[in-house]
Design a protein around this motif. Structure first.
Motif, PDB file in Angstrom:
ATOM      1  N   VAL A  27       0.864  -1.185   0.000  1.00  0.00           N
ATOM      2  CA  VAL A  27       0.000   0.000   0.000  1.00  0.00           C
ATOM      3  C   VAL A  27       0.902   1.238   0.000  1.00  0.00           C
ATOM      4  O   VAL A  27       2.043   1.179   0.449  1.00  0.00           O
ATOM      5  N   HIS A  28       0.369   2.333  -0.522  1.00  0.00           N
ATOM      6  CA  HIS A  28       1.134   3.575  -0.493  1.00  0.00           C
ATOM      7  C   HIS A  28       1.231   4.081   0.951  1.00  0.00           C
ATOM      8  O   HIS A  28       0.481   3.658   1.815  1.00  0.00           O
ATOM      9  N   VAL A  29       2.157   5.009   1.150  1.00  0.00           N
ATOM     10  CA  VAL A  29       2.415   5.520   2.506  1.00  0.00           C
ATOM     11  C   VAL A  29       1.707   6.859   2.711  1.00  0.00           C
ATOM     12  O   VAL A  29       1.805   7.757   1.864  1.00  0.00           O
ATOM     13  N   ASP A  30       0.998   6.993   3.823  1.00  0.00           N
ATOM     14  CA  ASP A  30       0.405   8.266   4.239  1.00  0.00           C
ATOM     15  C   ASP A  30       1.487   8.985   5.063  1.00  0.00           C
ATOM     16  O   ASP A  30       1.650   8.721   6.260  1.00  0.00           O
ATOM     17  N   PHE A  31       2.232   9.870   4.410  1.00  0.00           N
ATOM     18  CA  PHE A  31       3.374  10.495   5.084  1.00  0.00           C
ATOM     19  C   PHE A  31       2.935  11.447   6.212  1.00  0.00           C
ATOM     20  O   PHE A  31       3.702  11.681   7.145  1.00  0.00           O
ATOM     21  N   THR A  32       1.708  11.950   6.116  1.00  0.00           N
ATOM     22  CA  THR A  32       1.217  12.796   7.214  1.00  0.00           C
ATOM     23  C   THR A  32       1.089  11.953   8.488  1.00  0.00           C
ATOM     24  O   THR A  32       1.429  12.405   9.587  1.00  0.00           O
ATOM     25  N   ALA A  33       0.593  10.724   8.321  1.00  0.00           N
ATOM     26  CA  ALA A  33       0.435   9.847   9.490  1.00  0.00           C
ATOM     27  C   ALA A  33       1.801   9.477  10.072  1.00  0.00           C
ATOM     28  O   ALA A  33       1.957   9.374  11.293  1.00  0.00           O
ATOM     29  N   ILE A  34       2.789   9.283   9.191  1.00  0.00           N
ATOM     30  CA  ILE A  34       4.124   8.898   9.670  1.00  0.00           C
ATOM     31  C   ILE A  34       4.738  10.017  10.510  1.00  0.00           C
ATOM     32  O   ILE A  34       5.220   9.786  11.624  1.00  0.00           O
ATOM     33  N   ILE A  35       4.679  11.245   9.999  1.00  0.00           N
ATOM     34  CA  ILE A  35       5.327  12.321  10.764  1.00  0.00           C
ATOM     35  C   ILE A  35       4.514  12.648  12.016  1.00  0.00           C
ATOM     36  O   ILE A  35       5.092  12.970  13.069  1.00  0.00           O
ATOM     37  N   ALA A  36       3.182  12.474  11.945  1.00  0.00           N
ATOM     38  CA  ALA A  36       2.375  12.735  13.151  1.00  0.00           C
ATOM     39  C   ALA A  36       2.754  11.737  14.252  1.00  0.00           C
ATOM     40  O   ALA A  36       2.907  12.117  15.424  1.00  0.00           O
ATOM     41  N   ALA A  37       2.937  10.480  13.879  1.00  0.00           N
ATOM     42  CA  ALA A  37       3.290   9.453  14.872  1.00  0.00           C
ATOM     43  C   ALA A  37       4.688   9.718  15.436  1.00  0.00           C
ATOM     44  O   ALA A  37       4.919   9.616  16.650  1.00  0.00           O
ATOM     45  N   ALA A  38       5.623  10.087  14.548  1.00  0.00           N
ATOM     46  CA  ALA A  38       6.996  10.340  14.997  1.00  0.00           C
ATOM     47  C   ALA A  38       7.041  11.581  15.888  1.00  0.00           C
ATOM     48  O   ALA A  38       7.737  11.616  16.905  1.00  0.00           O
ATOM     49  N   HIS A  39       6.280  12.578  15.475  1.00  0.00           N
ATOM     50  CA  HIS A  39       6.246  13.829  16.223  1.00  0.00           C
ATOM     51  C   HIS A  39       5.696  13.585  17.626  1.00  0.00           C
ATOM     52  O   HIS A  39       6.246  14.062  18.618  1.00  0.00           O
ATOM     53  N   ALA A  40       4.620  12.808  17.709  1.00  0.00           N
ATOM     54  CA  ALA A  40       4.024  12.502  19.016  1.00  0.00           C
ATOM     55  C   ALA A  40       5.015  11.731  19.888  1.00  0.00           C
ATOM     56  O   ALA A  40       4.920  11.757  21.120  1.00  0.00           O
ATOM     57  N   ALA A  41       5.967  11.054  19.250  1.00  0.00           N
ATOM     58  CA  ALA A  41       6.972  10.297  19.999  1.00  0.00           C
ATOM     59  C   ALA A  41       8.216  11.148  20.279  1.00  0.00           C
ATOM     60  O   ALA A  41       9.238  10.621  20.741  1.00  0.00           O
ATOM     61  N   GLY A  42       8.134  12.445  19.959  1.00  0.00           N
ATOM     62  CA  GLY A  42       9.208  13.359  20.346  1.00  0.00           C
ATOM     63  C   GLY A  42      10.279  13.594  19.283  1.00  0.00           C
ATOM     64  O   GLY A  42      11.329  14.155  19.570  1.00  0.00           O
ATOM     65  N   LEU A  43      10.003  13.189  18.028  1.00  0.00           N
ATOM     66  CA  LEU A  43      10.997  13.381  16.958  1.00  0.00           C
ATOM     67  C   LEU A  43      10.607  14.574  16.086  1.00  0.00           C
ATOM     68  O   LEU A  43       9.447  14.994  16.072  1.00  0.00           O
ATOM     69  N   ASP A  44      11.586  15.095  15.337  1.00  0.00           N
ATOM     70  CA  ASP A  44      11.346  16.284  14.506  1.00  0.00           C
ATOM     71  C   ASP A  44      11.339  15.920  13.035  1.00  0.00           C
ATOM     72  O   ASP A  44      12.079  15.024  12.594  1.00  0.00           O
ATOM     73  N   LEU A  45      10.560  16.662  12.272  1.00  0.00           N
ATOM     74  CA  LEU A  45      10.623  16.542  10.808  1.00  0.00           C
ATOM     75  C   LEU A  45      11.825  17.352  10.333  1.00  0.00           C
ATOM     76  O   LEU A  45      11.936  18.544  10.629  1.00  0.00           O
ATOM     77  N   LEU A  46      12.735  16.695   9.591  1.00  0.00           N
ATOM     78  CA  LEU A  46      13.940  17.392   9.116  1.00  0.00           C
ATOM     79  C   LEU A  46      13.850  17.718   7.626  1.00  0.00           C
ATOM     80  O   LEU A  46      14.642  18.507   7.120  1.00  0.00           O
ATOM     81  N   GLY A  47      12.920  17.085   6.927  1.00  0.00           N
ATOM     82  CA  GLY A  47      12.776  17.372   5.503  1.00  0.00           C
ATOM     83  C   GLY A  47      11.807  16.414   4.856  1.00  0.00           C
ATOM     84  O   GLY A  47      11.624  15.280   5.327  1.00  0.00           O
ATOM     85  N   TYR A  48      11.160  16.891   3.778  1.00  0.00           N
ATOM     86  CA  TYR A  48      10.208  16.065   3.032  1.00  0.00           C
ATOM     87  C   TYR A  48      10.224  16.584   1.601  1.00  0.00           C
ATOM     88  O   TYR A  48       9.955  17.764   1.366  1.00  0.00           O
ATOM     89  N   ALA A  49      10.606  15.727   0.686  1.00  0.00           N
ATOM     90  CA  ALA A  49      10.710  16.168  -0.708  1.00  0.00           C
ATOM     91  C   ALA A  49      10.383  15.012  -1.627  1.00  0.00           C
ATOM     92  O   ALA A  49      10.401  13.846  -1.212  1.00  0.00           O
ATOM     93  N   SER A  50      10.093  15.356  -2.868  1.00  0.00           N
ATOM     94  CA  SER A  50       9.922  14.291  -3.856  1.00  0.00           C
ATOM     95  C   SER A  50      11.288  13.620  -4.050  1.00  0.00           C
ATOM     96  O   SER A  50      12.337  14.248  -3.845  1.00  0.00           O
ATOM     97  N   GLN A  51      11.259  12.358  -4.429  1.00  0.00           N
ATOM     98  CA  GLN A  51      12.526  11.647  -4.658  1.00  0.00           C
ATOM     99  C   GLN A  51      13.361  12.356  -5.727  1.00  0.00           C
ATOM    100  O   GLN A  51      14.593  12.474  -5.609  1.00  0.00           O
ATOM    101  N   GLY A  52      12.672  12.830  -6.790  1.00  0.00           N
ATOM    102  CA  GLY A  52      13.396  13.508  -7.876  1.00  0.00           C
ATOM    103  C   GLY A  52      14.178  14.696  -7.335  1.00  0.00           C
ATOM    104  O   GLY A  52      15.380  14.848  -7.593  1.00  0.00           O
TER     105      GLY A  52
END
Ligand SMILES: C[S@@+](CC[C@H](N)C(=O)[O-])C[C@H]1O[C@@H](n2cnc3c(N)ncnc32)[C@H](O)[C@@H]1O
Length: 386
Positions: free
Chosen positions: A294-319
């Motif tokens: 299945v494709h990845v819901d990146f909003t859910a991933i960063i929300a879960a990581a953020h709630a666990a005390g981690l920071d978003l450092l970057g998000y970009a297209s692979q290209g």
């Protein structure tokens, strides 16, 4: 499905064994298996699942091709970002879900050329079969670096450095949910009269229901809308909240921010099966012989990581990420008009082009204790879209 290549009698027998095992699990669970459990068995049932048994999987002779299998330039470009994160944290890499070991080999060789070899390169993979393949790939491609590589059986309690996962999150078992107005239904699997499988729905509950309600509150879902929720991918990201001391996760996968994932036009979800380079949507076809993702819901991933005390450092297209890592410079180092160049240029085109893998695939960096911007996200960071 009649146009798909026919499996060998041995492969069919293997698939029948897994099918019987899943039927037993359905009975044990009271006649109904959540799709996430079904997907987990399809992919990871010991000795029988798609990843845990000996199918070829990657490359032109397998079922699908991943970026590291296309060109060593992928690992070489990634090495530049990995080197920067190691310099800002610790000289260690942990690759989770390392497939054939191709990326590990290319990355180590590239880091060696940069003069920034990690002290340890750890690999964690659920599949014992793939672990053997990884050992072979590294022994062939980088025998002098093998001593730095170690295989882990579980996530480390504490880690500093770079955690790398290419196409891991899409391979974690996901739940299937149908939003029917006020009612939220979970899709499960039951046995059918012919010995196969069929769909069956029941009311969603617990953390799945909570996640589904949250999505319904922020997205425009018509009654009957069907899609996936990967609680496992969220949990995997959140795990790093207490394990990562200093460093970053680099997650590369196909997917979208939430508002694009649960878009009105994607009303049948993103579940996809891959069998010998044919993509289709039937997870009941040849259990154990095809990949299911299945494709990845990146909003859910960063929300879960953020709630666990981690920071978003970057998000970009692979290209964009690979361009920022200097992929075109790496291509330019290969002598033009040679077969190597033609091969590499074609692969680079696929990895960068928006209509190929450049836009659908994303790179997300999540971390702790990293000061300063990451070079892979210097241009075109799309963090605001999450
Ligand atoms: C789609 S493959 C990608 C392989 C490789 N990274 C590549 O790009 O070619 C997914 C990989 O993740 C592994 N895997 C799945 N779930 C895992 C888990 N929970 N922990 C570690 N490895 C896992 C599979 O065995 C497989 O090697």
């Amino acid at each position: 499905m009649s146009q798909l290549p026919a499996p060998s009698p041995e492969a069919l027998a293997h698939s029948a064994r897994l099918q019987a095992e899943i039927h037993r699990a359905i009975v044990q669970q009271g006649g109904w298996l959540p799709f996430a459990n079904f997907m987990e068995m399809l992919l990871y049932a010991p000795g029988l699942g798609y990843y845990t048994a000996g199918a070829r999987k990657f490359g032109s002779a397998g079922d699908f091709v991943t970026a590291p299998e296309m060109t060593p330039l992928f690992g070489q470009a990634l090495a530049r970002q990995v080197a920067q994160i190691m310099a800002l944290s610790a000289p260690r890499v942990l690759e989770v879900g390392a497939g054939s070991g191709r990326l590990a080999a290319d990355l180590l060789l590239a880091l060696e050329r940069l003069g920034q070899l990690p002290e340890r390169y750890a690999i964690l993979d659920l599949s014992a079969d793939l672990r053997q393949r990884q050992q072979q790939t590294l022994a062939d491609a980088a025998p002098h670096l093998l001593a730095r590589v170690e295989w882990l059986d579980h996530l480390p309690d504490e880690f500093s450095g770079v955690v790398l996962a290419n196409e891991l999150l899409d391979a974690l078992p996901a739940h299937l949910v149908r939003w029917d107005g006020e009612e939220i239904r979970e899709c499960g699997v039951v046995g059918d009269a012919a010995g196969g499988f069929m769909w069956n729905e029941r009311a969603a509950g617990g953390s799945l229901l909570a996640a589904a309600r949250e999505i319904a509150d922020s997205c425009d879902l018509e009654p009957g809308y069907l899609s996936e929720i990967s609680l496992a991918a969220r949990a995997w990201a959140a795990e790093w909240g207490h394990r990562l001391q200093r460093g970053a996760l680099l997650l590369i996968d196909y997917g979208f921010p939430r508002h694009e994932y649960y878009h009105p036009q994607r009303s049948a979800g993103t579940l996809m099966c891959h069998y010998r380079h044919h993509a289709h949507g039937d997870p009941f076809y040849l259990p154990g012989l095809q990949d299911v993702t299945v494709h990845v819901d990146f909003t859910a991933i960063i929300a879960a990581a953020h709630a666990a005390g981690l920071d978003l450092l970057g998000y970009a297209s692979q290209g964009q990420f690979l361009l920022n890592c200097g992929m075109l410079d790496l291509l330019a180092e290969i002598t033009r008009d040679t077969p190597d160049y033609v091969r590499a240029a074609s692969a680079v085109g696929k990895l960068l082009m928006p209509h190929e893998m450049g836009e659908l695939f994303k790179v997300m960096a999540i971390g702790r204790g990293i000061d300063g911007g990451l070079s892979g996200f210097a241009e075109g960071d799309q963090s605001r879209r999450l």
